[in-house]
Design a protein around this motif. Structure first.
Motif, PDB file in Angstrom:
ATOM      1  N   LEU A 233       0.826  -1.209   0.000  1.00 19.82           N
ATOM      2  CA  LEU A 233       0.000   0.000   0.000  1.00 19.82           C
ATOM      3  C   LEU A 233       0.862   1.263   0.000  1.00 19.82           C
ATOM      4  O   LEU A 233       0.554   2.238  -0.700  1.00 19.82           O
ATOM      5  CB  LEU A 233      -0.925   0.016   1.223  1.00 19.82           C
ATOM      6  N   SER A 237       0.689   3.782  -3.141  1.00 18.52           N
ATOM      7  CA  SER A 237       0.252   5.158  -2.928  1.00 18.52           C
ATOM      8  C   SER A 237       1.296   6.151  -3.445  1.00 18.52           C
ATOM      9  O   SER A 237       0.957   7.136  -4.117  1.00 18.52           O
ATOM     10  CB  SER A 237      -0.006   5.394  -1.434  1.00 18.52           C
ATOM     11  N   LEU A 301      -4.088   2.179   5.529  1.00 16.48           N
ATOM     12  CA  LEU A 301      -4.607   3.065   4.487  1.00 16.48           C
ATOM     13  C   LEU A 301      -4.251   4.518   4.777  1.00 16.48           C
ATOM     14  O   LEU A 301      -3.797   5.258   3.886  1.00 16.48           O
ATOM     15  CB  LEU A 301      -6.120   2.893   4.377  1.00 16.48           C
TER      16      LEU A 301
END
Length: 433
Positions: A233, A237, A301
Motif C-alpha cells: 500500500l 500510494s 490506508l
C-alpha cells in the motif's frame, strides 16, 4: 584491537551524546504539539489536515532546493553510495516537516526524523574530524542506531536495528560495537533530558506449551501478510500520487494538500484514533482491550495516503500500531491472551516490514521483559519475516541473501529494484519442478 575499541568508544560516545541531544530537541516539542492537537474537534481536524499537507509540500519543495551538493538525505544512500556523506544544511527540514505532519493529524511515525537527525549529525561529526570513507560510513550507521535507541527507549534493539536494516540477510559485525555504545549513550542522554518512555507488562505465562507456540506462529504468519499489505500500500500510494503529478503537471506542493483533503474526507468514516502516532490505540491493544478486526487496514490506508501524497514522517511507529492491533484481534479469535497476541503482533510486523527480525525480537525483550513469553514472540517474528518475502518499507535496503533457496536474486541489489528478478526466479523454479 585495543586501539580500535578505544577509538570507537570515544567516537561512538561523542555521537551518542550529540544525537541524544538532537533527537530530544525534536521529541519534546513533538509530544507537546501532539498532546494539544489530540483534543481538537473533528471539524478542526478536517481543516488541519489539508493545511498541514500544504505546509509540508512548501517546506520540502523549497527547503530541498537549498541542497546544492547533489547528495541524497537517505541514510541507506549515505552508507552505500555517498561514502557516509549527508547534506547537512537540510538536516532540520525533515524534523520540522514531521512536526507539522504529526501535529496536524497525519498518520505517520516519529522515528524517521530521529534516524535522519542521527545520520546527519553523525555525518557532520565525521566531516569535522576528517574521517576516512570507511569510518565515515560506520559513524553514520552509529548515528542512525543512536536515533532509534533514543526515540523508542530500547538502546540495544535500536542499535541493532540501525545495523540490521542495511541489508536483508547480512549484518556488519564491525558496526555492532560502535552502534551499541552510541545507542546506549543516546538513550541515557534523552532520558536525562526528560524524554518519557513507555514499557509494558505481560502477565506471567505457564510453562512452555507446544499448542500456544504453534498459535503464536500462526499470528506471526497473519502479521506477515498484514505487513505485506502495508508495504505494498505504501509503494502503491507513492507511485499513484507520483504518476498523477507527472501526468497532469501538478505543482509538487499541492500533492500533500490533496492527500490532506483525502484524509479529511476519510475520517468521516474512519475513527480519528488512526490519525497521528496512534499510540493510545496501541496501548489499549497491549492492555488486552478488544481491537477491531479491520483496524490494521484503516491504519495502513491512512499511513499510505499520508506518506504517499508527500507528508513526511516515520514508518516504524505505524508498524508497532498495526502489529499490536492485528495480534490482539487474532488472539481473541484463538482464545489466548490478547496481551501476548498484541506483543507477538507488534514484534512480527516490525520484523517483516523492515526485515529486521533480530532487532525486533530484542525490542520485544526490552519493551515487554526478557523472561515473559519471548519464545512465542520470537517464533511469530521469524514466521512473519519469511512470509513477507523480499519486500521492505525501505526501497533502498539491500538484498544480501535470499530468504529462500527457491528464489534467485542478485546480491546487493536494492529491494525496490528486485521484483523482476524475483519473478524470474519463481518462473525458473516452476519450470524445473
Amino acid at each position: 584491537m585495543l586501539a580500535t575499541v578505544a577509538q570507537w568508544l570515544a567516537l561512538a560516545t561523542l555521537t551518542g551524546v550529540v544525537v541524544g541531544c538532537g533527537t530530544s530537541l525534536f521529541l519534546l516539542p513533538l509530544y507537546y504539539l501532539t498532546g494539544k492537537s489530540a483534543a481538537v474537534p473533528l471539524w478542526a481536524q478536517m481543516i488541519l489536515l489539508p493545511v498541514g499537507g500544504l505546509l509540508n509540500g512548501l517546506l520540502l519543495y523549497y527547503g530541498y532546493r537549498a541542497n546544492k551538493t547533489g547528495l541524497k538525505d537517505s541514510m541507506l544512500a549515505a552508507v552505500y553510495d555517498q561514502g557516509g556523506k549527508m547534506p547537512f544544511k537540510t538536516c532540520v527540514i525533515k524534523p520540522v516537516a514531521a512536526l507539522i505532519t504529526l501535529s496536524c493529524g497525519g498518520s505517520a511515525g516519529k522515528e524517521g526524523p530521529c534516524s535522519h537527525i542521527g545520520a546527519s549529525l553523525a555525518a557532520g561529526i565525521g566531516h569535522v574530524l576528517k574521517l576516512n570513507t570507511e569510518l565515515q560510513r560506520r559513524i553514520v550507521a552509529c548515528g542512525v542506531s543512536a536515533g532509534f535507541a533514543s526515540v523508542f527507549g530500547t538502546p540495544i534493539a535500536g542499535a541493532i536495528y540501525g545495523v540490521e536494516v542495511l541489508a536483508i540477510g547480512r549484518i556488519r559485525h564491525d558496526f555492532l560495537f560502535p552502534a551499541i555504545i552510541a545507542g546506549i549513550t543516546s538513550f541515557q542522554v534523552s532520558r536525562w533530558l526528560g524524554i518519557p518512555y513507555q514499557y509494558y507488562h505481560i502477565p506471567s505465562l505457564p510453562v512452555f506449551s507446544e499448542l500456544l507456540f504453534i498459535e503464536t506462529i500462526g499470528i506471526g504468519m497473519v502479521c506477515g501478510l498484514v505487513a505485506w499489505l502495508f508495504v505494498d500500500l505504501i509503494h502503491f500510494s507513492r507511485n499513484l500520487f507520483q504518476r498523477l503529478r507527472l501526468r497532469y503537471d501538478i505543482w509538487p506542493p499541492l500533492m500533500p494538500l490533496a492527500g490532506g483533503i483525502l484524509l479529511a474526507l476519510l475520517i468521516l468514516a474512519i475513527p480519528t484514533d488512526y490519525l497521528g502516532l496512534s499510540l493510545p490505540l496501541m496501548d489499549r491493544a497491549l492492555s488486552g482491550e478488544p481491537m477491531p478486526y479491520l483496524g490494521f487496514l484503516w491504519k495502513s490506508l491512512l499511513v499510505a495516503i499520508t506518506l504517499g501524497s508527500g507528508f513526511y514522517g516515520g514508518i516504524v511507529t505505524p508498524q508497532f500500531v498495526i502489529g499490536a492491533v492485528t495480534g490482539n484481534a487474532c488472539a481473541h479469535l484463538l482464545g489466548i491472551s490478547p496481551m501476548l497476541g498484541a506483543a507477538v503482533g507488534l514484534v512480527a510486523v516490525v520484523a517483516a516490514s523492515s526485515n529486521t527480525p533480530l532487532a525486533a525480537i530484542l525490542m520485544g525483550v526490552e519493551l515487554f521483559g526478557g523472561a515473559v513469553g519471548m519464545i512465542y514472540v520470537a517464533g511469530g517474528a521469524i514466521a512473519a519475516y519469511l512470509i513477507i518475502g523480499h519486500r521492505s518499507v525501505y526501497p533502498d535496503q539491500r538484498l544480501a541473501y535470499s530468504k529462500s533457496s527457491w528464489l534467485k536474486v542478485v546480491p546487493d541489489m536494492p529491494v525496490g529494484q528486485e521484483k523482476a528478478h524475483l519473478s524470474y526466479g519463481l518462473l525458473r523454479w516452476w519450470k524445473r519442478h
